[in-house]
Scaffold this motif. Structure first.
Motif, PDB file in Angstrom:
ATOM      1  N   ASP A  17     -52.634   5.501  21.914  1.00 18.61           N
ATOM      2  CA  ASP A  17     -53.822   4.602  22.168  1.00 18.61           C
ATOM      3  C   ASP A  17     -54.995   5.168  22.800  1.00 18.61           C
ATOM      4  O   ASP A  17     -55.983   4.495  22.836  1.00 18.61           O
ATOM      5  N   ARG A 154     -49.687   0.404  13.225  1.00 20.84           N
ATOM      6  CA  ARG A 154     -50.990  -0.233  13.487  1.00 20.84           C
ATOM      7  C   ARG A 154     -51.445  -1.217  12.306  1.00 20.84           C
ATOM      8  O   ARG A 154     -52.168  -1.994  12.563  1.00 20.84           O
ATOM      9  N   ARG A 172     -58.002  -1.859  16.689  1.00 25.98           N
ATOM     10  CA  ARG A 172     -57.180  -0.660  16.983  1.00 25.98           C
ATOM     11  C   ARG A 172     -56.463   0.099  15.740  1.00 25.98           C
ATOM     12  O   ARG A 172     -56.491   1.386  15.979  1.00 25.98           O
ATOM     13  N   ALA A 176     -57.119   4.182  15.041  1.00 25.95           N
ATOM     14  CA  ALA A 176     -55.843   4.929  15.135  1.00 25.95           C
ATOM     15  C   ALA A 176     -56.171   6.034  14.139  1.00 25.95           C
ATOM     16  O   ALA A 176     -55.756   7.273  14.027  1.00 25.95           O
TER      17      ALA A 176
END
Length: 253
Positions: A17, A154, A172, A176
């Motif tokens: 991340d 994710r 997110r 990703a």
């Protein structure tokens, strides 16, 4: 357990991340303190670290940003004073996120859009070019099992999200894909592009039909990337981003 709720084993920050350079990349300017504050806030606002999550250890984060630990501590103290982070001592201590995004004020955001003028269309075009390119590049690469699992996790976290956490996990998910390109510069560009639009994207009402539509598009993006379908990854990403842009124009135009 993630304080914000959701699915803890899918929704915890892991090394991918932040170590890929999307946000916590080396600071090159002479404004180390200001840029450190900006980078940490970006990581929080984009959902890389959500409410209740622990930031990377000071030693790791300072090394990643290329700054002294004293500069980092000064930035963290300022963010603590602003109510964005909180230090905790003990075996499980560290610096934890306490920031919660404010409820969007559609009237204020509409005024902001009017003030942006042509900048909104510029930001949407820039995002379209960057993210379709990122999806293509991710599909071209031979991904490791860890990378494939990371993208699948994710997506699973996003599909399991409740309305209060959906936008954070959506952010997110998109980051990703950028991380999987293997290009820190491209990943950083996608993160910066997202920050330009973040408040506006968060203001889009949670519409069940739109979420269902987006879920199909997200799944198509992941399937194309994991199968190496370059044109399919681009097509699915373009369709998804154009739908989001249409909602933005509709609600905030």
């Amino acid at each position: 357990m993630d304080i914000a709720g959701g699915t803890p084993h899918l929704d915890r920050p892991g090394p991918m991340d932040w170590q890929a350079g999307a946000i916590f990349r080396p600071i090159r300017s002479g404004n180390a303190f200001e840029e450190t504050v900006e980078r940490i806030l970006a990581a929080v606002k984009l959902g890389v670290f959500g409410y209740g999550d622990r930031l990377p250890a000071e030693r790791e984060l300072a090394a990643r940003l290329g700054i002294s630990r004293e500069t980092l501590r000064e930035a963290l103290r300022s963010l603590q004073a602003a109510g964005c982070v909180e230090p905790r001592r003990g075996r499980y201590g560290g610096t934890f996120v306490t920031y919660r995004p404010p409820a969007p004020d559609l009237g204020e955001l509409r005024r902001a859009v009017r003030d942006m003028g042509g900048e909104l269309e510029d930001a949407l075009t820039y995002r379209l070019v960057l993210e379709t390119g990122a999806a293509e590049q991710a599909a071209r690469r031979t991904l490791s099992e860890e990378q494939r699992d990371y993208l699948a996790d994710r997506l699973a976290a996003l599909e399991a999200a409740d309305p209060d956490d959906y936008r954070r996990l959506d952010s997110r998910f998109h980051l990703a894909i950028a991380e999987l390109t293997g290009s820190p510069s491209l990943a950083a560009g996608v993160a910066q592009s997202r920050m330009r639009l973040n408040d506006l994207l968060n203001a889009i009402p949670f519409l069940e039909r739109n979420i269902e539509h987006s879920a199909h598009q997200h799944r198509a993006m992941v399937d194309a990337i994991l199968s190496g379908d370059v044109s399919g990854a681009r097509r699915a990403t373009e369709e998804h981003l154009e739908g989001t842009a249409a909602l933005l124009r509709g609600f905030l135009g």
